[in-house]
Scaffold this motif. Structure first.
Motif, PDB file in Angstrom:
ATOM      1  N   SER A  48       0.794  -1.689   0.544  1.00 47.38           N
ATOM      2  CA  SER A  48       0.052   0.314   0.029  1.00 47.38           C
ATOM      3  C   SER A  48       1.018   1.143  -0.511  1.00 47.38           C
ATOM      4  O   SER A  48       0.498   2.659  -1.079  1.00 47.38           O
ATOM      5  CB  SER A  48      -0.848  -0.043   1.154  1.00 47.38           C
ATOM      6  N   GLU A  49       1.910   1.336   0.895  1.00 46.89           N
ATOM      7  CA  GLU A  49       2.394   2.443   1.431  1.00 46.89           C
ATOM      8  C   GLU A  49       3.831   2.451  -0.595  1.00 46.89           C
ATOM      9  O   GLU A  49       3.608   3.827  -0.828  1.00 46.89           O
ATOM     10  CB  GLU A  49       4.214   1.579   1.882  1.00 46.89           C
ATOM     11  N   LEU A  50       3.984   1.811  -0.575  1.00 47.30           N
ATOM     12  CA  LEU A  50       5.005   1.567  -1.869  1.00 47.30           C
ATOM     13  C   LEU A  50       4.090   2.236  -3.654  1.00 47.30           C
ATOM     14  O   LEU A  50       4.429   3.183  -4.174  1.00 47.30           O
ATOM     15  CB  LEU A  50       5.862  -0.047  -2.385  1.00 47.30           C
ATOM     16  N   VAL A  51       2.783   1.746  -3.259  1.00 46.95           N
ATOM     17  CA  VAL A  51       1.595   1.544  -4.464  1.00 46.95           C
ATOM     18  C   VAL A  51       1.643   3.374  -4.699  1.00 46.95           C
ATOM     19  O   VAL A  51       1.520   4.033  -5.477  1.00 46.95           O
ATOM     20  CB  VAL A  51       0.856   0.767  -4.313  1.00 46.95           C
ATOM     21  N   ALA A  52       1.658   4.018  -3.587  1.00 42.88           N
ATOM     22  CA  ALA A  52       0.566   5.706  -3.514  1.00 42.88           C
ATOM     23  C   ALA A  52       2.180   6.513  -3.903  1.00 42.88           C
ATOM     24  O   ALA A  52       1.662   7.190  -4.292  1.00 42.88           O
ATOM     25  CB  ALA A  52       0.712   5.913  -2.034  1.00 42.88           C
ATOM     26  N   GLN A  53       3.243   5.857  -2.962  1.00 38.97           N
ATOM     27  CA  GLN A  53       4.422   7.057  -3.680  1.00 38.97           C
ATOM     28  C   GLN A  53       4.893   6.681  -4.440  1.00 38.97           C
ATOM     29  O   GLN A  53       5.339   7.890  -4.649  1.00 38.97           O
ATOM     30  CB  GLN A  53       6.035   6.183  -2.692  1.00 38.97           C
ATOM     31  N   LYS A  54       5.129   5.374  -5.741  1.00 43.42           N
ATOM     32  CA  LYS A  54       5.346   5.320  -6.597  1.00 43.42           C
ATOM     33  C   LYS A  54       4.400   6.419  -7.883  1.00 43.42           C
ATOM     34  O   LYS A  54       4.588   6.504  -8.754  1.00 43.42           O
ATOM     35  CB  LYS A  54       5.460   4.070  -6.858  1.00 43.42           C
ATOM     36  N   SER A  55       3.259   6.017  -7.175  1.00 42.58           N
ATOM     37  CA  SER A  55       2.004   6.855  -8.554  1.00 42.58           C
ATOM     38  C   SER A  55       2.191   7.785  -7.726  1.00 42.58           C
ATOM     39  O   SER A  55       0.527   8.730  -7.986  1.00 42.58           O
ATOM     40  CB  SER A  55       0.775   6.275  -8.138  1.00 42.58           C
ATOM     41  N   ASN A  56       2.807   8.909  -6.726  1.00 39.68           N
ATOM     42  CA  ASN A  56       2.197   9.786  -6.219  1.00 39.68           C
ATOM     43  C   ASN A  56       0.495  10.372  -5.714  1.00 39.68           C
ATOM     44  O   ASN A  56       0.081  11.445  -6.400  1.00 39.68           O
ATOM     45  CB  ASN A  56       2.948  11.311  -7.577  1.00 39.68           C
ATOM     46  N   GLY A  57       0.072   9.331  -5.519  1.00 39.27           N
ATOM     47  CA  GLY A  57      -1.578   9.147  -4.575  1.00 39.27           C
ATOM     48  C   GLY A  57      -2.045   9.116  -5.663  1.00 39.27           C
ATOM     49  O   GLY A  57      -3.577   9.392  -5.102  1.00 39.27           O
ATOM     50  N   GLU A  58      -1.847   8.547  -6.920  1.00 42.14           N
ATOM     51  CA  GLU A  58      -2.973   8.237  -8.249  1.00 42.14           C
ATOM     52  C   GLU A  58      -3.605   7.263  -7.342  1.00 42.14           C
ATOM     53  O   GLU A  58      -4.599   7.237  -8.436  1.00 42.14           O
ATOM     54  CB  GLU A  58      -2.398   8.765  -8.988  1.00 42.14           C
ATOM     55  N   PHE A  59      -3.017   6.693  -6.613  1.00 39.22           N
ATOM     56  CA  PHE A  59      -3.010   4.438  -7.329  1.00 39.22           C
ATOM     57  C   PHE A  59      -3.260   4.465  -5.570  1.00 39.22           C
ATOM     58  O   PHE A  59      -1.443   4.605  -5.357  1.00 39.22           O
ATOM     59  CB  PHE A  59      -2.451   4.094  -8.358  1.00 39.22           C
ATOM     60  N   GLN A  60      -4.385   3.635  -4.865  1.00 37.11           N
ATOM     61  CA  GLN A  60      -4.662   4.030  -3.405  1.00 37.11           C
ATOM     62  C   GLN A  60      -5.052   2.522  -3.401  1.00 37.11           C
ATOM     63  O   GLN A  60      -5.803   2.523  -3.826  1.00 37.11           O
ATOM     64  CB  GLN A  60      -4.833   4.664  -2.720  1.00 37.11           C
ATOM     65  N   ILE A  61      -4.686   1.809  -1.766  1.00 31.56           N
ATOM     66  CA  ILE A  61      -4.833   0.927  -1.391  1.00 31.56           C
ATOM     67  C   ILE A  61      -4.876   0.764  -0.160  1.00 31.56           C
ATOM     68  O   ILE A  61      -4.150   1.257   0.511  1.00 31.56           O
ATOM     69  CB  ILE A  61      -3.816  -0.609  -1.864  1.00 31.56           C
ATOM     70  N   LYS A  62      -6.207   0.914  -0.195  1.00 34.83           N
ATOM     71  CA  LYS A  62      -6.801   0.821   1.520  1.00 34.83           C
ATOM     72  C   LYS A  62      -7.115  -0.379   2.281  1.00 34.83           C
ATOM     73  O   LYS A  62      -7.995  -1.408   1.621  1.00 34.83           O
ATOM     74  CB  LYS A  62      -8.179   2.216   1.720  1.00 34.83           C
TER      75      LYS A  62
END
Length: 337
Positions: A48-62
């Protein structure tokens, strides 16, 4: 005749702006978990942390804990209907729903490290029969939740030989439950979240878990004894995504998700190592008796459980159209490599 004013034009422009913003809105996935944050879920936390970082918050897993979205036994059903985009489940909870991956829960496979568990799981997950099996539930296998060999914590008189398990009610699922059945124990498939209450109330006499689960679900708080070296096997608990949701991702987000998995698993391994730093002191603090079985007893357990369980599994699965022998041979080949 329709008259346009600056207000009309402004409102029209604002509507277009909002429409564009909606199109460009961040992609948010919901992931169904149970219990609370623990070593078993650390790869999901990192993913979840990596996906948010790499996408600049455009892809998030809650991440949703405590079975907020679904009960753990129903996560695969939730994935199948798209109730959420990602979930964790354990094969032993519903063997008929995911027969192919139950090969990884056979007793005494000979897995000794979490790294081996990852490689073994990935090999089986990549098999066409496994992917077809999970596709029935609209589920795409993403990564395992590697766990060490299970051992048993219980109340009452501590077992010192296999004979002492005769008649013992034990919380054990999948192949581990079948293994204990061969020595006369009575396995039940109480969920992990229910294990503490089942042990405290006497519904079961003992619980088979990996150390992190004994800590997370507090069975170690009321246990009187712990088997240190039976090591009958483990359970397999994949992380899956809803196939439709995965296919709907942009190519960029697919790459972000899949490329983050190795790092998420590395983080998981590091966090699981910390469990063992806590485990010994907790046993000591709670006065839990450590039971070391003689090698002869362990060999006898393996002899009574491994071959019959494997042969029964292959026969049963082949009858259902599952290429069981092929999957088992893949497990052996991967371990030998």
């Amino acid at each position: 005749m329709i008259r346009f004013s600056w207000k009309t034009a402004a409102l029209a422009g604002l509507a277009i702006t909002f429409a564009g913003a909606e199109v460009m809105a961040a992609t948010t996935w919901n992931a169904s978990l149970w219990g609370k944050r623990r070593a078993f879920t650390e790869h999901m936390e990192k993913l979840s942390e990596l996906v948010a970082q790499k996408s600049n918050g455009e892809f998030q897993i809650k991440l949703h804990y405590g079975a907020a979205l679904s009960k753990n036994r129903e996560n695969l059903d939730g994935i199948s209907i798209g109730a959420f985009e990602m979930a964790q489940f354990c094969a032993g909870y519903h063997r008929d729903k995911n027969p192919t991956i139950t090969v990884l829960e056979l007793p005494f496979l000979g897995v000794t490290t979490l790294e081996q568990e990852i490689k073994l799981s990935n090999a089986v997950y990549s098999h066409p029969a496994t992917q077809k099996d999970l596709a029935r539930w609209n589920a795409k296998l993403l990564m395992p939740s590697p766990m060490p060999q299970y051992n048993v914590a219980g109340t009452g008189a501590a077992p010192t030989s296999l004979a002492d398990f005769d008649g013992m009610r034990i919380r054990a699922t999948g192949g581990i439950g079948q293994a204990f059945k061969t020595v006369g124990a009575v396995p039940t498939s109480v969920t992990s979240s229910e294990a503490y209450n089942a042990l405290e109330s006497g519904v079961v006499d003992s619980v088979a878990f990996a150390p992190h689960a004994h800590l997370a679900f507090r069975t170690v708080d009321i246990a009187k004894w712990w088997t240190t070296n039976l090591n009958p096997g483990t359970v397999n608990c994949p992380i899956v995504a809803n196939i439709d949701s995965f296919e709907a991702l942009s190519d960029e987000n697919k790459e972000i998700l899949m490329s983050s998995i190795p790092e998420a698993l590395d983080h998981y391994l590091a966090k699981y190592g910390e469990v063992y730093d806590k485990w010994g002191p907790v046993l000591e603090e709670n006065g839990v008796q450590k039971i070391d079985f003689p090698q002869a007893e362990i060999d006898a357990f393996r002899e009574s459980a491994a071959t019959p369980a494997r042969e029964a599994w292959i026969k049963d699965m082949e009858a259902k159209g599952v290429p069981a022998q092929e999957l088992y041979d893949l497990v052996v080949k991967t371990l030998n490599e």
